[in-house]
Design a protein around this motif. Structure first.
Motif, mmCIF file in Angstrom:
data_model
loop_
_atom_site.group_PDB
_atom_site.id
_atom_site.type_symbol
_atom_site.label_atom_id
_atom_site.label_comp_id
_atom_site.label_asym_id
_atom_site.label_seq_id
_atom_site.Cartn_x
_atom_site.Cartn_y
_atom_site.Cartn_z
ATOM 1 N N PRO A 153 0.856 -1.070 0.049
ATOM 2 C CA PRO A 153 0.074 -0.135 -0.059
ATOM 3 C C PRO A 153 0.982 1.151 -0.145
ATOM 4 O O PRO A 153 0.458 2.165 -0.650
ATOM 5 C CB PRO A 153 -0.738 -0.092 1.378
ATOM 6 N N LEU A 154 1.932 1.358 0.848
ATOM 7 C CA LEU A 154 2.668 2.536 0.892
ATOM 8 C C LEU A 154 4.243 1.992 0.600
ATOM 9 O O LEU A 154 4.792 1.298 1.614
ATOM 10 C CB LEU A 154 2.610 3.159 1.904
ATOM 11 N N ASP A 155 4.815 2.130 -0.548
ATOM 12 C CA ASP A 155 6.101 1.744 -0.760
ATOM 13 C C ASP A 155 7.118 2.923 -0.601
ATOM 14 O O ASP A 155 6.840 4.136 -1.168
ATOM 15 C CB ASP A 155 6.224 1.192 -2.148
ATOM 16 N N VAL A 295 19.259 -0.033 -15.383
ATOM 17 C CA VAL A 295 18.753 -1.287 -14.586
ATOM 18 C C VAL A 295 18.734 -0.837 -13.055
ATOM 19 O O VAL A 295 19.361 -0.146 -12.481
ATOM 20 C CB VAL A 295 19.914 -2.329 -14.989
ATOM 21 N N PHE A 296 17.855 -1.549 -12.432
ATOM 22 C CA PHE A 296 17.767 -1.348 -10.992
ATOM 23 C C PHE A 296 17.834 -2.780 -10.494
ATOM 24 O O PHE A 296 17.346 -3.728 -10.925
ATOM 25 C CB PHE A 296 16.035 -0.934 -10.662
ATOM 26 N N LEU A 297 18.782 -2.401 -9.345
ATOM 27 C CA LEU A 297 19.027 -4.163 -8.699
ATOM 28 C C LEU A 297 18.915 -3.695 -7.203
ATOM 29 O O LEU A 297 19.329 -2.956 -6.381
ATOM 30 C CB LEU A 297 20.472 -4.526 -9.272
ATOM 31 N N LYS A 308 15.951 -7.925 -0.331
ATOM 32 C CA LYS A 308 15.122 -7.215 0.450
ATOM 33 C C LYS A 308 13.903 -7.249 -0.180
ATOM 34 O O LYS A 308 12.733 -7.274 0.833
ATOM 35 C CB LYS A 308 15.569 -5.867 0.966
ATOM 36 N N LEU A 309 13.576 -7.265 -1.246
ATOM 37 C CA LEU A 309 12.308 -6.885 -1.782
ATOM 38 C C LEU A 309 11.383 -8.108 -1.748
ATOM 39 O O LEU A 309 11.934 -9.388 -2.139
ATOM 40 C CB LEU A 309 12.443 -6.255 -3.254
ATOM 41 N N ARG A 310 10.205 -7.845 -1.653
ATOM 42 C CA ARG A 310 9.127 -9.090 -1.491
ATOM 43 C C ARG A 310 8.655 -9.555 -2.853
ATOM 44 O O ARG A 310 8.096 -8.674 -3.772
ATOM 45 C CB ARG A 310 7.929 -8.665 -0.631
ATOM 46 N N VAL A 311 8.407 -10.673 -2.965
ATOM 47 C CA VAL A 311 7.955 -11.398 -4.300
ATOM 48 C C VAL A 311 6.727 -11.202 -4.903
ATOM 49 O O VAL A 311 6.644 -10.383 -5.985
ATOM 50 C CB VAL A 311 8.270 -12.886 -4.206
ATOM 51 N N TYR A 313 4.440 -8.723 -3.955
ATOM 52 C CA TYR A 313 3.691 -7.368 -4.037
ATOM 53 C C TYR A 313 4.997 -6.416 -4.412
ATOM 54 O O TYR A 313 4.647 -5.113 -4.639
ATOM 55 C CB TYR A 313 3.118 -6.880 -2.882
ATOM 56 N N GLU A 314 6.243 -6.832 -4.811
ATOM 57 C CA GLU A 314 7.295 -5.754 -5.519
ATOM 58 C C GLU A 314 7.921 -6.257 -6.466
ATOM 59 O O GLU A 314 7.948 -5.751 -7.524
ATOM 60 C CB GLU A 314 7.975 -5.292 -4.251
ATOM 61 N N VAL A 315 8.517 -7.581 -6.446
ATOM 62 C CA VAL A 315 9.229 -7.973 -7.459
ATOM 63 C C VAL A 315 8.273 -8.525 -8.638
ATOM 64 O O VAL A 315 8.562 -8.276 -9.736
ATOM 65 C CB VAL A 315 9.850 -9.372 -7.151
HETATM 66 P P1 AHG Z 1 8.729 -0.304 1.717
HETATM 67 O O1 AHG Z 1 8.655 0.842 2.411
HETATM 68 O O2 AHG Z 1 7.253 -0.758 1.470
HETATM 69 O O3 AHG Z 1 8.925 -1.314 3.127
HETATM 70 O O4 AHG Z 1 9.722 -0.796 0.712
HETATM 71 C C1 AHG Z 1 11.025 -0.181 0.866
HETATM 72 C C2 AHG Z 1 11.952 -0.800 -0.065
HETATM 73 C C3 AHG Z 1 11.945 -0.144 -1.508
HETATM 74 O O5 AHG Z 1 10.844 0.759 -1.550
HETATM 75 C C4 AHG Z 1 13.203 0.229 -1.845
HETATM 76 O O6 AHG Z 1 13.707 -0.034 -3.082
HETATM 77 C C5 AHG Z 1 14.009 -0.373 -0.792
HETATM 78 O O7 AHG Z 1 13.243 -0.571 0.208
HETATM 79 C C6 AHG Z 1 15.200 0.511 -0.306
HETATM 80 O O8 AHG Z 1 15.978 -0.248 0.595
HETATM 81 P P2 AHG Z 1 17.277 0.076 1.155
HETATM 82 O O9 AHG Z 1 16.842 1.361 2.029
HETATM 83 O O10 AHG Z 1 17.905 -1.015 1.797
HETATM 84 O O11 AHG Z 1 18.349 0.418 0.131
#
Ligand code: AHG
Ligand code: MN
Ligand code: MN
Ligand code: MN
Length: 369
Positions: A153-155, A295-297, A308-311, A313-315
């Protein structure tokens, strides 16, 4: 008269989706209705984000300029005068928040509540997965529809207090049998998604969406309360000059990631080094990558082997959009959309963006394999 036509022949997101859906015969408008409820959630967050700093308290959309009659709900905290809600939508927002009560809610909790209530009340969903809810939400049978929505909902919540762009991300699956919905229905590979998108709350509010026939961008016109088509048929450049990664994690990167970033900074083939752009909100970093290329990694590292990113609802949603725009998305081991999640908050490393840039990363991982 082209300009006049544009001004009067408004291509709103709803009209655009209806056009797209009219192409498949068995469409019954369910996806259109579902998306219109997601759009409502985005308009609420846009309104709250725009005024969060000013209003301090996140109250309810004011009723001064859209409601004649006395509101059913007396907001206790200062009101946000809203210009983007349609009268009928105000009621839904009020009802969904009428238990708002006194306490101030953090924006991500509030946004989550609005999206959950808007999605449930749409009558088109049967299971929801939200970053903010530990367990999946199973919709009661009376309101059950045929879609599963996975959403963030809030990224980029770490960026809220400093006014840097944040967003909402969503992905939509069709459920096989809505009578007996189980978690298996949600744990599908990303390639099964029927639609995905994000909304970025930045200098303007932009909603980027794909229902499987390419990617389109819509910008919120606050005076109309409508998202208008501004970026038709987005295609990501085949190759880019930007790399986007949190260099602060460099100590823990694996060999292929370290090699790729090294090549970006010290190219061997005499080309000029790439630029680093990292906002820290996935929605903003992905939106720039989609429009400008590159590219974003978010790689795995020794601390977090799955990144860190969730499969769900993000990936998946971002990978779906990238492929639809002619780019690609890789986990370090496989095509991201082929991944089959086993848990709803599972994480994965992700390398997404311009087709050729990701090919280079795949090559480096293939060498290591
Ligand atoms: P969220 O605020 O929904 O938890 O997501 C944050 C995620 C994403 O938005 C971003 O690309 C990443 O966290 C940044 O992580 P770092 O601060 O570790 O780089
Ligand atoms: Mn997020
Ligand atoms: Mn989030
Ligand atoms: Mn979070």
């Amino acid at each position: 008269h082209e300009a006049d036509a544009y001004r009067t022949d408004l291509m709103t997101i709803t009209r655009h989706v209806l056009n797209e859906q009219s192409r498949n015969p068995e469409a019954r408008g369910d996806l259109t209705i579902l998306l219109s409820h997601i759009v409502l959630g985005c308009k609420f967050v846009a309104s709250a984000v725009n005024k969060a700093g000013l209003a301090k308290l996140i109250g309810l959309a004011g009723e001064t300029n859209v409601q004649a009659s006395a509101p059913a709900y007396q907001p206790s905290s200062p009101r946000l005068t809203s210009v983007i809600f349609l009268p009928c939508e105000i009621e839904m927002v009020k009802h969904s928040l009428c238990d708002q009560g006194e306490e101030q809610k953090k924006l991500d909790v509030l946004s989550n509540e609005v999206f959950v209530k808007a999605l449930v009340s749409s009558g088109r969903t049967c299971v929801l997965v939200s970053e903010e809810d530990e367990e999946a939400t199973f919709v009661e049978p009376a309101l059950r529809g045929k879609y599963c929505v996975c959403f963030d909902p809030l990224d980029g919540s770490s960026n809220i207090d400093c006014g840097v762009s944040i967003g909402t991300i969503f992905g939509i699956y069709m459920i096989k049998d809505k009578e007996n919905v189980t978690l298996e229905d949600v744990l599908q590979p990303g390639k099964n998604m029927v639609a995905a998108g994000y909304c970025m709350y930045g200098s303007s509010c932009t909603l980027v969406l794909s229902t499987g026939n390419g990617v389109n961008g819509f910008t919120l016109d606050p005076s109309l309360g409508e998202f208008i088509l501004t970026h038709p048929d987005i295609k990501i450049p085949k190759k880019g000059k930007i790399y986007s990664v949190n260099e602060g994690n460099a100590k823990n990167w694996d060999e292929p990631t370290a090699k790729f970033v090294e090549k970006c900074k010290f190219p061997k083939d005499g080309s000029s080094p790439k630029s680093l752009r990292y906002i820290g909100s996935m929605v903003a970093d992905v939106h720039r990558t989609l429009l400008y290329g590159g590219v974003f990694l978010y790689p795995a590292d020794k601390k977090s082997p799955n990144g860190k990113l969730r499969v769900l609802y993000e990936v998946f949603p971002m990978s779906f959009l990238m492929e639809q725009a002619g780019g690609q998305s890789f986990t370090g081991k496989q095509r991201a959309l082929d991944l089959v999640p086993t848990k709803i908050h599972e994480r994965s490393p992700i390398f997404l963006g311009s087709y050729e840039d990701v090919e280079e990363i795949k090559g480096l991982y293939a060498e290591q394999a």
